[in-house]
Design a protein around this motif. Structure first.
Motif, PDB file in Angstrom:
ATOM      1  N   GLY A  32      31.447  45.053  45.372  1.00  0.00           N
ATOM      2  CA  GLY A  32      30.783  45.888  46.354  1.00  0.00           C
ATOM      3  C   GLY A  32      31.359  45.711  47.745  1.00  0.00           C
ATOM      4  N   SER A  33      31.103  46.664  48.597  1.00  0.00           N
ATOM      5  CA  SER A  33      31.684  46.683  49.931  1.00  0.00           C
ATOM      6  C   SER A  33      31.366  45.431  50.740  1.00  0.00           C
ATOM      7  N   PHE A  34      30.215  44.816  50.492  1.00  0.00           N
ATOM      8  CA  PHE A  34      29.769  43.698  51.318  1.00  0.00           C
ATOM      9  C   PHE A  34      29.788  42.360  50.586  1.00  0.00           C
ATOM     10  N   GLN A  35      30.380  42.319  49.388  1.00  0.00           N
ATOM     11  CA  GLN A  35      30.408  41.078  48.631  1.00  0.00           C
ATOM     12  C   GLN A  35      31.560  40.172  49.068  1.00  0.00           C
ATOM     13  N   SER A  36      31.337  38.884  48.911  1.00  0.00           N
ATOM     14  CA  SER A  36      32.386  37.898  49.175  1.00  0.00           C
ATOM     15  C   SER A  36      33.310  37.810  47.970  1.00  0.00           C
ATOM     16  N   LEU A  37      34.596  38.010  48.195  1.00  0.00           N
ATOM     17  CA  LEU A  37      35.570  37.969  47.102  1.00  0.00           C
ATOM     18  C   LEU A  37      35.537  36.636  46.382  1.00  0.00           C
ATOM     19  N   ARG A  38      35.605  35.536  47.130  1.00  0.00           N
ATOM     20  CA  ARG A  38      35.695  34.234  46.471  1.00  0.00           C
ATOM     21  C   ARG A  38      34.397  33.837  45.772  1.00  0.00           C
ATOM     22  N   ASN A  39      33.260  34.345  46.269  1.00  0.00           N
ATOM     23  CA  ASN A  39      31.987  34.017  45.630  1.00  0.00           C
ATOM     24  C   ASN A  39      31.745  34.814  44.359  1.00  0.00           C
ATOM     25  N   VAL A  83      34.354  36.480  42.340  1.00  0.00           N
ATOM     26  CA  VAL A  83      35.429  36.592  41.353  1.00  0.00           C
ATOM     27  C   VAL A  83      36.200  35.270  41.233  1.00  0.00           C
ATOM     28  N   ASP A  84      36.437  34.854  40.007  1.00  0.00           N
ATOM     29  CA  ASP A  84      37.358  33.749  39.729  1.00  0.00           C
ATOM     30  C   ASP A  84      38.749  34.373  39.629  1.00  0.00           C
ATOM     31  N   GLU A  85      39.486  34.337  40.729  1.00  0.00           N
ATOM     32  CA  GLU A  85      40.752  35.052  40.784  1.00  0.00           C
ATOM     33  C   GLU A  85      41.773  34.505  39.786  1.00  0.00           C
ATOM     34  N   ARG A  86      41.740  33.217  39.505  1.00  0.00           N
ATOM     35  CA  ARG A  86      42.655  32.660  38.502  1.00  0.00           C
ATOM     36  C   ARG A  86      42.336  33.216  37.119  1.00  0.00           C
ATOM     37  N   ALA A  87      41.052  33.297  36.797  1.00  0.00           N
ATOM     38  CA  ALA A  87      40.661  33.857  35.501  1.00  0.00           C
ATOM     39  C   ALA A  87      41.028  35.333  35.422  1.00  0.00           C
ATOM     40  N   ALA A  88      40.847  36.050  36.532  1.00  0.00           N
ATOM     41  CA  ALA A  88      41.209  37.466  36.558  1.00  0.00           C
ATOM     42  C   ALA A  88      42.696  37.646  36.307  1.00  0.00           C
ATOM     43  N   GLU A  89      43.527  36.815  36.952  1.00  0.00           N
ATOM     44  CA  GLU A  89      44.978  36.905  36.751  1.00  0.00           C
ATOM     45  C   GLU A  89      45.350  36.549  35.316  1.00  0.00           C
ATOM     46  N   ARG A  90      44.701  35.553  34.781  1.00  0.00           N
ATOM     47  CA  ARG A  90      44.999  35.117  33.407  1.00  0.00           C
ATOM     48  C   ARG A  90      44.694  36.233  32.400  1.00  0.00           C
ATOM     49  N   HIS A  91      43.658  36.986  32.651  1.00  0.00           N
ATOM     50  CA  HIS A  91      43.253  38.052  31.727  1.00  0.00           C
ATOM     51  C   HIS A  91      43.833  39.414  32.109  1.00  0.00           C
ATOM     52  N   GLY A  92      44.674  39.467  33.130  1.00  0.00           N
ATOM     53  CA  GLY A  92      45.269  40.735  33.533  1.00  0.00           C
ATOM     54  C   GLY A  92      44.277  41.702  34.127  1.00  0.00           C
ATOM     55  N   VAL A  93      43.305  41.172  34.860  1.00  0.00           N
ATOM     56  CA  VAL A  93      42.248  41.991  35.445  1.00  0.00           C
ATOM     57  C   VAL A  93      42.561  42.249  36.919  1.00  0.00           C
ATOM     58  N   THR A  94      42.643  43.514  37.307  1.00  0.00           N
ATOM     59  CA  THR A  94      42.870  43.900  38.699  1.00  0.00           C
ATOM     60  C   THR A  94      41.541  43.886  39.448  1.00  0.00           C
ATOM     61  N   VAL A  95      41.548  43.320  40.644  1.00  0.00           N
ATOM     62  CA  VAL A  95      40.338  43.255  41.460  1.00  0.00           C
ATOM     63  C   VAL A  95      40.466  44.223  42.631  1.00  0.00           C
ATOM     64  N   VAL A  96      39.468  45.087  42.811  1.00  0.00           N
ATOM     65  CA  VAL A  96      39.443  46.038  43.928  1.00  0.00           C
ATOM     66  C   VAL A  96      38.055  46.017  44.570  1.00  0.00           C
ATOM     67  N   ARG A  97      38.008  46.511  45.796  1.00  0.00           N
ATOM     68  CA  ARG A  97      36.732  46.626  46.513  1.00  0.00           C
ATOM     69  C   ARG A  97      36.430  48.107  46.740  1.00  0.00           C
ATOM     70  N   ARG A  98      35.204  48.518  46.476  1.00  0.00           N
ATOM     71  CA  ARG A  98      34.811  49.910  46.666  1.00  0.00           C
ATOM     72  C   ARG A  98      34.156  50.098  48.032  1.00  0.00           C
ATOM     73  N   ILE A  99      33.833  51.355  48.383  1.00  0.00           N
ATOM     74  CA  ILE A  99      33.243  51.636  49.689  1.00  0.00           C
ATOM     75  C   ILE A  99      31.718  51.556  49.658  1.00  0.00           C
ATOM     76  N   SER A 100      31.114  51.476  48.485  1.00  0.00           N
ATOM     77  CA  SER A 100      29.662  51.386  48.376  1.00  0.00           C
ATOM     78  C   SER A 100      29.227  49.934  48.233  1.00  0.00           C
ATOM     79  N   GLY A 101      27.961  49.681  48.493  1.00  0.00           N
ATOM     80  CA  GLY A 101      27.416  48.343  48.344  1.00  0.00           C
ATOM     81  C   GLY A 101      27.101  48.017  46.896  1.00  0.00           C
ATOM     82  N   GLY A 102      26.263  47.003  46.695  1.00  0.00           N
ATOM     83  CA  GLY A 102      25.884  46.619  45.344  1.00  0.00           C
ATOM     84  C   GLY A 102      26.754  45.509  44.787  1.00  0.00           C
ATOM     85  N   GLY A 103      26.579  45.256  43.490  1.00  0.00           N
ATOM     86  CA  GLY A 103      27.214  44.120  42.850  1.00  0.00           C
ATOM     87  C   GLY A 103      28.524  44.433  42.159  1.00  0.00           C
ATOM     88  N   ALA A 104      29.151  43.365  41.661  1.00  0.00           N
ATOM     89  CA  ALA A 104      30.445  43.478  40.997  1.00  0.00           C
ATOM     90  C   ALA A 104      30.291  44.082  39.606  1.00  0.00           C
TER      91      ALA A 104
END
Length: 352
Positions: free
Chosen positions: A148-155, A157-178
């Motif tokens: 979501g637009s106002f979420q903390s990236l590090r809080n 997403v586990d970026e290492r796990a995302a990279e390991r699984h080939g998951v792309t991380v993006v941020r949208r313009i709306s609020g709410g959860g991941a």
């Protein structure tokens, strides 16, 4: 004469016709496909609204109605506050779904950043009056997490796990959860609508209003679903979808309302990639995220493509809609935004 309508989520339609004279309501007539006993309760509702200040909010109007209803009156499929909402929409001259020639877009798989950009571009085009209200279905070209637009990236997403699984991380313009999505396992769509469609509704009410057709579409497939405030669609088996919104104030104004539905889900992978997934599961004492999100595949027994086709058919049956495409100019602008804003470390990490 002002005319307003409000379809109660999961309930009945309330219609109000009225005039405004010297800042007060007059000639109020309430109708609809609801049930009401006794008959004279309808006269009580109309009488309670007569002479009310035109700027009274829905709760204030509901209080007037509740005070006037005869003892033992039964309102089924609607409520006094639903009447208040219909009055607010009448006073605001709100538009209805069928006032528009809807465009329905469903194109091939695209990158996550481009989907984020298309939402922004198309909503601005609707606000500017250059595009009709649009329902756009998404197809994903890769696994992704959309925060979501106002979420903390590090809080979130586990970026290492995302990279390991080939998951792309993006941020949208709306609020709410991941949201965790995978091609073939997710059904995602956006509604880009004029502000006039939700005129007279509060922020929370607009979620329920824009989700109501989805509840009906799921019902057509044998799933009893309901709106769960603020932004979930749930069934007895668990949550099946989450929504988010973004308001655009340029031009005549527009609202982006997008929804992600779980057709199927790799719960183990989701919990690895989403930190918040672990916390929510732990907080509820649930051993598996699968207990919290129940996929449509299991509930419908239908192929994903057929679920999507039925949803589009259900939307058309209720609100109309012709097949459309993203224009060359819109796509060019979206590609520019995708490459710049939505693929940038600055945007993704704006809340680190």
């Amino acid at each position: 004469m002002h005319h307003g309508e409000y379809k109660v989520p999961g309930g009945k339609l309330v219609v109000v016709d009225l005039e405004v004279t010297d800042g007060t309501l007059c000639g109020v007539r309430v109708a609809g496909d609801f049930f009401l006993e006794p008959d004279e309760a309808l006269d009580a509702i109309n009488g309670a609204l007569e002479g009310a200040p035109a700027d009274t909010d829905a709760r204030g109007l509901a209080a007037r109605i509740d005070a006037a209803l005869p003892a033992g009156a039964v309102l089924f499929g609607f409520s006094s506050e639903a009447v208040g909402v219909a009055v607010r929409r009448a006073v605001a001259d709100a538009a209805e779904w069928t006032d528009f020639d809807w465009q329905i877009i469903h194109e091939g798989p695209q990158p996550p950043a481009l989907h984020m950009a298309l939402d922004e571009v198309l909503t601005h085009e609707v606000a500017a009056g250059r595009r009709p209200p649009t329902r756009r279905g998404w197809e994903w070209d890769r696994p992704a997490v959309i925060i979501g637009s106002f979420q903390s990236l590090r809080n979130e997403v586990d970026e290492r796990a995302a990279e390991r699984h080939g998951v792309t991380v993006v941020r949208r313009i709306s609020g709410g959860g991941a949201m965790f999505v995978e091609p073939g396992n997710t059904i995602t769509y956006s509604l880009c609508v004029p502000q006039s469609l939700v005129q007279g509704l509060t922020f929370a009410e607009s979620y329920a209003y824009l989700d109501d057709w989805v509840l009906a579409a799921l019902g057509d497939m044998g799933i009893k679903a309901w709106y769960k405030p603020l932004n979930d669609i749930a069934t007895d088996a668990g949550k099946v979808a989450g929504a988010a919104q973004k308001r655009v104030i340029s031009g005549a104004g527009a609202v982006l309302h997008h929804v992600t539905m779980s057709y199927d889900i790799d719960a183990a992978k989701m919990v690895e990639v989403l930190r918040i997934g672990r916390e929510k599961v732990s907080d509820k004492g649930i051993a598996s995220a699968e207990k919290r999100v129940d996929p449509l595949r299991r509930q419908t027994g239908l192929p994903r493509a057929e679920v999507i086709e039925r949803m589009i058919a259900s939307f058309r049956a209720r609100h109309g809609g012709a097949d459309g495409v993203v224009s060359d100019a819109e796509l060019a602008r979206a590609q520019e935004l995708a490459a710049g804003k939505f693929s940038s470390a600055k945007w993704l990490g704006r809340v680190p």
